[in-house]
Design an enzyme around this catalytic site. Structure first.
Site, PDB file in Angstrom:
ATOM      1  N   LYS A 222       0.822  -1.218   0.000  1.00  0.00           N
ATOM      2  CA  LYS A 222       0.000   0.000   0.000  1.00  0.00           C
ATOM      3  C   LYS A 222       0.851   1.261   0.000  1.00  0.00           C
ATOM      4  O   LYS A 222       2.025   1.243   0.373  1.00  0.00           O
ATOM      5  CB  LYS A 222      -0.963  -0.021   1.180  1.00  0.00           C
ATOM      6  CG  LYS A 222      -2.089  -1.035   0.939  1.00  0.00           C
ATOM      7  CD  LYS A 222      -3.225  -0.917   1.898  1.00  0.00           C
ATOM      8  CE  LYS A 222      -4.301  -1.929   1.504  1.00  0.00           C
ATOM      9  NZ  LYS A 222      -5.329  -2.062   2.540  1.00  0.00           N
ATOM     10  N   ARG A 258      -3.185 -10.002   5.443  1.00  0.00           N
ATOM     11  CA  ARG A 258      -3.583 -10.113   4.028  1.00  0.00           C
ATOM     12  C   ARG A 258      -2.409  -9.628   3.186  1.00  0.00           C
ATOM     13  O   ARG A 258      -2.061  -8.451   3.221  1.00  0.00           O
ATOM     14  CB  ARG A 258      -4.839  -9.263   3.789  1.00  0.00           C
ATOM     15  CG  ARG A 258      -5.402  -9.372   2.395  1.00  0.00           C
ATOM     16  CD  ARG A 258      -6.687  -8.551   2.255  1.00  0.00           C
ATOM     17  NE  ARG A 258      -7.237  -8.687   0.915  1.00  0.00           N
ATOM     18  CZ  ARG A 258      -6.850  -7.961  -0.127  1.00  0.00           C
ATOM     19  NH1 ARG A 258      -5.911  -7.034   0.018  1.00  0.00           N
ATOM     20  NH2 ARG A 258      -7.373  -8.164  -1.320  1.00  0.00           N
TER      21      ARG A 258
HETATM   22  C1  9MG Z   1      -9.726  -5.979  -0.529  1.00  0.00           C
HETATM   23  N1  9MG Z   1      -8.811  -5.302   0.375  1.00  0.00           N
HETATM   24  C2  9MG Z   1      -7.833  -4.427   0.022  1.00  0.00           C
HETATM   25  N2  9MG Z   1      -7.215  -3.986   1.121  1.00  0.00           N
HETATM   26  C3  9MG Z   1      -7.806  -4.589   2.172  1.00  0.00           C
HETATM   27  C4  9MG Z   1      -7.615  -4.534   3.560  1.00  0.00           C
HETATM   28  O1  9MG Z   1      -6.709  -3.725   4.111  1.00  0.00           O
HETATM   29  N3  9MG Z   1      -8.396  -5.282   4.344  1.00  0.00           N
HETATM   30  C5  9MG Z   1      -9.353  -6.087   3.799  1.00  0.00           C
HETATM   31  N4  9MG Z   1     -10.107  -6.826   4.647  1.00  0.00           N
HETATM   32  N5  9MG Z   1      -9.577  -6.177   2.490  1.00  0.00           N
HETATM   33  C6  9MG Z   1      -8.820  -5.432   1.697  1.00  0.00           C
END
Ligand code: 9MG
Length: 291
Positions: A222, A258
């Site tokens: 990010k 994630r």
């Molecule tokens: C789909 N998506 C993109 N970034 C995310 C994040 O930080 N958390 C979750 N749950 N989904 C995300």
């Protein structure tokens, strides 16, 4: 006692942070840029992430990065269903990344185990759809919509606002009949938040994890990490930074990470557990929570 996440066909143990591998099926994805457009390529990428140690896969057909254009239900279904149909046969925990009730319903019918909803089940019918299934849900905070959310995010107190929203959405989920053991919360890094907001939230993750457990953290590739690196770096060149941030999030109490770079993230978690995190009891029994 072990904490468990009831997720469809699986009971996932939260004794160590789980690694959720991202499977983007979006041609405009900020990280994969259409490379997984074909079914075979998507499945090969899924297989690689599982071999690398992913505990579950998060399949998404609509980009949620800032400024991304929304897709129709039909287009999203066309992207995700062929892949989910195959993956459902692999007997691995599957997550659908969607905020559309119709997509949730179709994915749940195929046996998906977790609904990852950046809109925290706010769409009409979404709460009821998940409640009627046995799936887990990840309820995420965001301010605004992906198309415009980074224009001018504003909070009086970002930490309290995010915690209050997550508590309120957890109550709504409970009221709809979703048991606590099926609910994961997520502060939503990068979703309607400035660099300073993200930093404030990240630095208070231990508190957030205590108040909102179990917590999912998604910071992989990010822009908040991009801000800390040379400007010339592309999103795909942020993996070392992403691994470092995932490790810090895990140490701060995150239950699910994630990530794009599954192998490196798993390696880092293993090293942490082996060198630092084992409790005295673990050491005495020689337990190591990785295969
Ligand atoms: C789909 N998506 C993109 N970034 C995310 C994040 O930080 N958390 C979750 N749950 N989904 C995300």
């Amino acid at each position: 006692m072990s904490r468990l996440l009831q997720a469809g066909r699986f009971q996932l143990t939260l004794d160590r942070p789980l690694v959720m591998g991202i499977l983007n099926l979006t041609p405009d994805s900020f990280s994969d840029g259409g490379r997984h457009a074909s079914l075979e390529a998507a499945l090969a990428h899924a297989r690689r992430m599982l071999d690398d140690g992913a505990d579950l896969l998060d399949v998404g057909g609509e980009s949620t990065r800032p400024g991304a254009v929304r897709v129709t239900v039909e287009e999203e279904l066309a992207r995700v269903l062929p892949v989910l149909r195959e993956l459902a046969r692999w007997n691995v925990p599957l997550s659908i990344d969607t905020c559309k009730t119709e997509v949730m319903r179709a994915a749940l019918e195929l046996g998906v185990d977790l609904v990852n909803d950046i809109a925290a089940l706010e769409a009409p019918g979404a709460l009821e759809t998940v409640a009627a299934s046995g799936a887990a849900v990840c309820l995420m905070h965001k301010q605004g919509e992906p198309q415009t959310m980074q224009a001018a995010p504003h909070y009086d107190d970002v930490f309290e606002t995010v915690c209050a929203y997550l508590a309120q959405r957890r109550e709504s989920a409970r009221a709809a009949g979703i048991a606590d053991a099926r609910i994961v919360l997520d502060p939503g890094f990068g979703f309607g938040k400035t660099f300073e907001h993200n930093l404030a939230l990240f630095r208070r993750l231990p508190e957030l994890a205590a108040r909102c457990a179990p917590v999912l953290v998604g910071v992989s590739r990010k822009s908040m990490l991009g801000r800390l690196l040379p400007a010339s770096r592309s999103a795909a060149e942020r993996d070392a930074a992403s691994v470092a941030a995932a490790l810090l999030a895990a140490q701060a109490g995150a239950s699910i990470l994630r990530v794009h770079a599954v192998r490196d993230t798993v390696d880092a978690q293993k090293v942490w557990h082996a060198l630092a995190a084992a409790t005295e009891a673990d050491s005495a029994h020689g337990e190591f929570p990785y295969g």
